[in-house]
Design a protein around this motif. Structure first.
Motif, PDB file in Angstrom:
ATOM      1  N   GLY A 280      -1.838  18.362  18.162  1.00  0.00           N
ATOM      2  CA  GLY A 280       0.104  18.415  17.970  1.00  0.00           C
ATOM      3  C   GLY A 280      -0.394  19.250  19.203  1.00  0.00           C
ATOM      4  N   GLN A 281      -1.258  19.256  20.354  1.00  0.00           N
ATOM      5  CA  GLN A 281      -0.831  19.642  21.553  1.00  0.00           C
ATOM      6  C   GLN A 281      -0.582  18.642  22.746  1.00  0.00           C
ATOM      7  OE1 GLN A 281      -4.972  21.295  22.194  1.00  0.00           O
ATOM      8  NE2 GLN A 281      -4.716  23.369  21.374  1.00  0.00           N
ATOM      9  N   VAL A 282      -0.826  17.301  21.600  1.00  0.00           N
ATOM     10  CA  VAL A 282      -0.174  16.266  22.347  1.00  0.00           C
ATOM     11  C   VAL A 282       0.865  15.380  21.982  1.00  0.00           C
ATOM     12  CG1 VAL A 282      -0.439  13.835  22.309  1.00  0.00           C
ATOM     13  CG2 VAL A 282      -2.903  15.079  22.181  1.00  0.00           C
ATOM     14  N   ALA A 283       1.324  16.155  20.968  1.00  0.00           N
ATOM     15  CA  ALA A 283       2.766  15.683  20.719  1.00  0.00           C
ATOM     16  C   ALA A 283       3.313  16.607  21.399  1.00  0.00           C
ATOM     17  CB  ALA A 283       2.862  16.189  18.830  1.00  0.00           C
ATOM     18  N   TYR A 284       3.357  17.382  21.728  1.00  0.00           N
ATOM     19  CA  TYR A 284       4.388  19.083  22.537  1.00  0.00           C
ATOM     20  C   TYR A 284       4.309  19.004  23.916  1.00  0.00           C
ATOM     21  CZ  TYR A 284       5.342  23.464  24.154  1.00  0.00           C
ATOM     22  OH  TYR A 284       5.770  24.801  24.197  1.00  0.00           O
ATOM     23  N   MET A 285       3.249  18.135  24.986  1.00  0.00           N
ATOM     24  CA  MET A 285       3.237  17.948  25.723  1.00  0.00           C
ATOM     25  C   MET A 285       4.040  16.615  26.185  1.00  0.00           C
ATOM     26  SD  MET A 285      -0.131  18.180  29.003  1.00  0.00           S
ATOM     27  CE  MET A 285       0.530  16.810  30.667  1.00  0.00           C
ATOM     28  N   ARG A 286       4.140  15.469  24.727  1.00  0.00           N
ATOM     29  CA  ARG A 286       4.282  13.907  25.362  1.00  0.00           C
ATOM     30  C   ARG A 286       5.946  14.016  25.034  1.00  0.00           C
ATOM     31  NH1 ARG A 286       2.534  11.010  20.581  1.00  0.00           N
ATOM     32  NH2 ARG A 286       3.286  11.869  19.627  1.00  0.00           N
ATOM     33  N   GLU A 287       6.694  15.253  24.639  1.00  0.00           N
ATOM     34  CA  GLU A 287       7.930  15.188  24.506  1.00  0.00           C
ATOM     35  C   GLU A 287       8.819  16.297  25.396  1.00  0.00           C
ATOM     36  OE1 GLU A 287       9.136  18.134  21.388  1.00  0.00           O
ATOM     37  OE2 GLU A 287       8.396  16.347  19.747  1.00  0.00           O
ATOM     38  N   ARG A 288       7.547  16.795  26.465  1.00  0.00           N
ATOM     39  CA  ARG A 288       8.263  16.645  28.005  1.00  0.00           C
ATOM     40  C   ARG A 288       7.495  16.927  29.175  1.00  0.00           C
ATOM     41  NH1 ARG A 288       7.119  20.333  23.210  1.00  0.00           N
ATOM     42  NH2 ARG A 288       8.909  21.921  23.482  1.00  0.00           N
ATOM     43  N   CYS A 289       6.484  15.212  29.139  1.00  0.00           N
ATOM     44  CA  CYS A 289       5.964  14.947  30.560  1.00  0.00           C
ATOM     45  C   CYS A 289       5.815  13.501  30.267  1.00  0.00           C
ATOM     46  CB  CYS A 289       4.795  15.810  30.705  1.00  0.00           C
ATOM     47  SG  CYS A 289       4.862  18.005  30.327  1.00  0.00           S
ATOM     48  N   PRO A 290       6.133  12.877  31.255  1.00  0.00           N
ATOM     49  CA  PRO A 290       5.568  11.900  31.004  1.00  0.00           C
ATOM     50  C   PRO A 290       3.599  11.374  30.784  1.00  0.00           C
ATOM     51  CG  PRO A 290       6.024  12.265  33.537  1.00  0.00           C
ATOM     52  CD  PRO A 290       5.637  13.414  32.631  1.00  0.00           C
ATOM     53  N   ALA A 291       4.167  10.467  29.387  1.00  0.00           N
ATOM     54  CA  ALA A 291       2.182  10.120  28.560  1.00  0.00           C
ATOM     55  C   ALA A 291       1.980   8.977  28.831  1.00  0.00           C
ATOM     56  CB  ALA A 291       2.597  10.514  27.506  1.00  0.00           C
ATOM     57  N   PHE A 292       1.275   8.476  29.207  1.00  0.00           N
ATOM     58  CA  PHE A 292       0.479   7.378  29.203  1.00  0.00           C
ATOM     59  C   PHE A 292      -0.904   6.860  28.229  1.00  0.00           C
ATOM     60  CE2 PHE A 292      -2.531   3.472  30.146  1.00  0.00           C
ATOM     61  CZ  PHE A 292      -1.697   2.955  30.080  1.00  0.00           C
ATOM     62  N   ALA A 293      -0.320   6.210  26.605  1.00  0.00           N
ATOM     63  CA  ALA A 293      -1.753   6.020  25.877  1.00  0.00           C
ATOM     64  C   ALA A 293      -2.800   5.065  25.891  1.00  0.00           C
ATOM     65  CB  ALA A 293      -1.110   6.160  24.403  1.00  0.00           C
ATOM     66  N   LEU A 294      -3.603   5.307  25.801  1.00  0.00           N
ATOM     67  CA  LEU A 294      -4.830   4.027  25.681  1.00  0.00           C
ATOM     68  C   LEU A 294      -5.028   3.933  24.096  1.00  0.00           C
ATOM     69  CD1 LEU A 294      -7.423   6.430  27.333  1.00  0.00           C
ATOM     70  CD2 LEU A 294      -6.676   4.210  28.646  1.00  0.00           C
ATOM     71  N   ASP A 295      -5.980   2.617  23.935  1.00  0.00           N
ATOM     72  CA  ASP A 295      -5.893   2.335  22.783  1.00  0.00           C
ATOM     73  C   ASP A 295      -7.389   1.470  23.154  1.00  0.00           C
ATOM     74  OD1 ASP A 295      -5.256   1.111  19.602  1.00  0.00           O
ATOM     75  OD2 ASP A 295      -5.089  -0.399  21.181  1.00  0.00           O
ATOM     76  N   ALA A 296      -8.283   1.849  22.266  1.00  0.00           N
ATOM     77  CA  ALA A 296      -9.648   1.472  21.870  1.00  0.00           C
ATOM     78  C   ALA A 296      -9.248  -0.329  21.769  1.00  0.00           C
ATOM     79  CB  ALA A 296     -10.356   2.250  20.324  1.00  0.00           C
ATOM     80  N   LEU A 297      -8.766  -0.401  20.547  1.00  0.00           N
ATOM     81  CA  LEU A 297      -8.376  -1.707  20.379  1.00  0.00           C
ATOM     82  C   LEU A 297      -7.984  -2.683  21.344  1.00  0.00           C
ATOM     83  CD1 LEU A 297      -6.978  -2.136  16.715  1.00  0.00           C
ATOM     84  CD2 LEU A 297      -9.062  -2.509  17.411  1.00  0.00           C
ATOM     85  N   SER A 298      -7.405  -2.028  22.349  1.00  0.00           N
ATOM     86  CA  SER A 298      -6.537  -2.865  23.341  1.00  0.00           C
ATOM     87  C   SER A 298      -7.941  -3.056  24.339  1.00  0.00           C
ATOM     88  CB  SER A 298      -5.418  -2.059  24.266  1.00  0.00           C
ATOM     89  OG  SER A 298      -4.352  -2.072  22.951  1.00  0.00           O
ATOM     90  N   LEU A 299      -8.372  -1.810  24.696  1.00  0.00           N
ATOM     91  CA  LEU A 299      -9.666  -1.908  25.696  1.00  0.00           C
ATOM     92  C   LEU A 299     -10.675  -2.458  25.083  1.00  0.00           C
ATOM     93  CD1 LEU A 299     -10.069   2.211  25.464  1.00  0.00           C
ATOM     94  CD2 LEU A 299      -9.277   0.394  27.604  1.00  0.00           C
ATOM     95  N   GLN A 303      -7.669  -5.018  28.077  1.00  0.00           N
ATOM     96  CA  GLN A 303      -7.178  -5.471  28.826  1.00  0.00           C
ATOM     97  C   GLN A 303      -7.341  -3.764  29.507  1.00  0.00           C
ATOM     98  OE1 GLN A 303      -3.828  -3.808  26.495  1.00  0.00           O
ATOM     99  NE2 GLN A 303      -2.589  -3.164  27.394  1.00  0.00           N
ATOM    100  N   ASP A 304      -6.956  -4.086  30.947  1.00  0.00           N
ATOM    101  CA  ASP A 304      -7.261  -2.640  31.843  1.00  0.00           C
ATOM    102  C   ASP A 304      -6.644  -1.803  31.665  1.00  0.00           C
ATOM    103  OD1 ASP A 304      -8.281  -1.879  34.364  1.00  0.00           O
ATOM    104  OD2 ASP A 304      -7.814  -3.630  36.247  1.00  0.00           O
ATOM    105  N   GLN A 305      -6.881  -0.768  31.122  1.00  0.00           N
ATOM    106  CA  GLN A 305      -6.000   0.119  30.935  1.00  0.00           C
ATOM    107  C   GLN A 305      -6.107   1.498  31.900  1.00  0.00           C
ATOM    108  OE1 GLN A 305      -6.360   1.488  26.231  1.00  0.00           O
ATOM    109  NE2 GLN A 305      -4.117   0.327  26.511  1.00  0.00           N
ATOM    110  N   VAL A 306      -7.380   0.957  32.003  1.00  0.00           N
ATOM    111  CA  VAL A 306      -7.590   2.271  33.307  1.00  0.00           C
ATOM    112  C   VAL A 306      -6.877   1.695  34.886  1.00  0.00           C
ATOM    113  CG1 VAL A 306      -9.535   2.935  34.717  1.00  0.00           C
ATOM    114  CG2 VAL A 306     -10.042   2.658  32.602  1.00  0.00           C
ATOM    115  N   ALA A 307      -6.905   0.588  34.711  1.00  0.00           N
ATOM    116  CA  ALA A 307      -6.025   0.391  36.359  1.00  0.00           C
ATOM    117  C   ALA A 307      -4.415   0.662  35.587  1.00  0.00           C
ATOM    118  CB  ALA A 307      -5.850  -0.449  36.317  1.00  0.00           C
ATOM    119  N   GLU A 308      -3.699   0.387  34.803  1.00  0.00           N
ATOM    120  CA  GLU A 308      -2.847   0.696  34.064  1.00  0.00           C
ATOM    121  C   GLU A 308      -2.764   2.822  34.062  1.00  0.00           C
ATOM    122  OE1 GLU A 308      -1.894  -1.166  30.525  1.00  0.00           O
ATOM    123  OE2 GLU A 308      -2.969  -3.102  31.127  1.00  0.00           O
ATOM    124  N   ALA A 309      -2.934   2.666  33.577  1.00  0.00           N
ATOM    125  CA  ALA A 309      -2.931   4.464  33.775  1.00  0.00           C
ATOM    126  C   ALA A 309      -3.331   5.176  34.923  1.00  0.00           C
ATOM    127  CB  ALA A 309      -4.017   5.320  32.539  1.00  0.00           C
TER     128      ALA A 309
END
Ligand SMILES: Nc1ncnc2c1ncn2[C@@H]1O[C@H](COP(=O)(O)OP(=O)(O)OP(=O)(O)O)[C@@H](O)[C@H]1O
Ligand SMILES: O=C(O)[C@@H](O)C(=O)CO
Length: 431
Positions: A280-299, A303-309
């Motif tokens: 719920g807190q993530v959904a609340y903040m995602r609507e109001r601020c820039p957000a970046f999602a990590l995904d276990a399968l992509s990692l 995929q270099d999600q650390v560098a992307e983040a």
């Protein structure tokens, strides 16, 4: 507990706590601080030479909740040895208010080992924390209005809680007998409760689960166990323990939590918790601020999600807090776990968030909120933090903390299930 008045130069600790995760550690440190203890939280077992300064309590934060039971036991015993070396006469084994554990442990094995090391045979089991809506009735743990196993905890990625009966849950983790101090006893006050605990002990029980519906019951229980070398529970019981030392003349009047000083500059939220509250807190903040999602399968696919983040953070972090999260609904988590295994999925995400936290601090972030106990453990280890000062409470169970030493970073380590919907953004207003 000795009842000598406390001299101003006394350096022995009054109370020690061994917490099985890092958010749990700040939670218990927060409650001790709210009751007027000077508290420091140390990350891992300190070296023999570590000087915590003039404090009443030290909370040793371990990351022992979801590791092999033998390792959890060995780390907890080392923490106990350090605390006893500093003169602690009462030790709290702090676990989660939702009793996070599996049949393999680690609450039973660690409590058993601590009792053995203390040459004692009995301990209270009190996960209740009514302020955060954790109550126990007839031995059944409630989270909010529902039983633990209907609260979302049945879908926990690492320790799904599918049974709310704490006597049964703990009995599967120990060879000791587990009894109950029922609500009808606790509500009669300290002497009746103390007598009930003594009776269980005399009857050969090793553990007493206690019913608790409101804070007053925590205070009754805390007074009833004033002489117990080991107390086990959530942070709620810590609300009552400082008063025992005050009554014995060893602790001064309650004072305000430490002023951490001012923290400005870039701010970020890292979330690896998949609890309902955090989602719920993530959904609340995602609507109001820039957000970046990590995904276990992509990692896992490389995929270099650390560098992307970190690139994402470089772009947006000046404009207010940014959110970087792996938190996902149960179906997404299950897909990742089915493909990778529970431990591998969790550790991929934890390592990624840990590396991101290091990168963020290198990029100048000085205010960081982290959601999730395991996640917080990974982040705090990655940042090389040795100790934390405890500051103002944001929501029950979650204070701001500050790393010790130069170039201090403000950290709020949020337990998965704690905090209101707007927690992430409100946290920065409290600091
Ligand atoms: N998308 C995902 N897929 C698989 N595992 C995930 C995913 N997101 C997070 N995880 C893992 O789930 C675990 C969540 O545990 P964590 O302790 O951080 O949160 P929590 O249990 O909600 O918090 P707390 O322990 O404070 O109650 C971590 O190991 C994390 O890496
Ligand atoms: O007790 C709680 O609920 C928290 O401090 C915690 O341990 C979550 O990890």
């Amino acid at each position: 507990m000795p009842s000598q008045p406390r001299s101003p130069v006394e350096t022995t600790l009054l109370l020690g706590a061994i917490a099985d995760d890092f958010t749990g550690a700040t939670d218990v440190a927060n409650n001790l601080a709210r009751q007027g203890m000077r508290v420091v939280q140390v990350i891992g077992v300190p070296s023999p030479a570590f000087d915590p300064g003039l404090v009443d309590a030290v909370v040793v934060a371990l990351k022992s909740r979801s590791i092999a039971a033998a390792d959890a036991v060995s780390q907890s015993l080392q923490a106990l040895a350090w605390l006893r070396g500093r003169g602690c006469q009462q030790v709290v084994f702090k676990y989660c208010s939702t009793f996070d554990s599996t049949d393999a442990g680690n609450i039973g094995p660690v409590a058993d080992a601590l009792l053995r090391a203390l040459d004692h045979d009995f301990a209270l089991v009190c996960p209740a924390f009514p302020e955060n809506r954790r109550t126990v009735y007839k031995g059944y743990l409630f989270a909010g209005d529902v039983l633990l196993n209907e609260s979302g905890m049945e879908n926990h990625p690492l320790n799904p809680m599918r049974d709310a009966n704490l006597l049964r849950v703990l009995a599967r983790q120990t060879d000791g007998r587990v009894g109950l101090v029922p609500f009808e006893t606790v509500r009669q006050g300290v002497s009746v409760t103390r007598a009930a605990l003594d009776r269980l002990r005399a009857d050969g029980y090793r553990y007493a689960v206690a019913d608790v519906l409101e804070d007053a019951h925590l205070h009754v229980l805390a007074e009833a166990v004033a002489e117990h070398p080991l107390v086990t529970g959530g942070s709620g019981i810590a609300l009552g323990l400082p008063e025992n030392f005050r009554r014995a003349g060893r602790l001064g009047a309650a004072a305000d939590a430490a002023d951490l000083g001012s923290f400005a500059g870039p701010a970020a939220v890292l979330s690896g918790s998949c609890s309902r509250a955090t989602l719920g807190q993530v959904a609340y903040m995602r609507e109001r601020c820039p957000a970046f999602a990590l995904d276990a399968l992509s990692l896992a696919e490389g995929q270099d999600q650390v560098a992307e983040a970190l690139q994402f953070a470089r772009e947006y972090v000046g404009d207010g807090p940014v959110l970087i999260y792996a938190s996902a609904d149960p179906a997404t988590v299950k897909r990742a776990q089915d493909a990778l295994g529970v431990a591998e999925a969790g550790s991929l995400i934890e390592s990624a968030l840990a590396a991101i936290s290091r990168g963020l601090v290198e990029q100048g972030v000085r205010r960081l909120v982290v959601a999730g106990g395991e996640t917080s453990g990974a982040v705090v280890s990655a940042l090389g933090v040795n100790a934390l000062r405890i500051g103002r409470q944001i929501d029950p169970g979650v204070p701001w903390t500050a790393t010790t030493g130069s170039d201090s970073v403000a950290l709020a380590l949020k337990s998965g299930n704690f905090g209101g919907e707007d927690f992430f953004l409100r946290a920065f207003q409290v600091l």
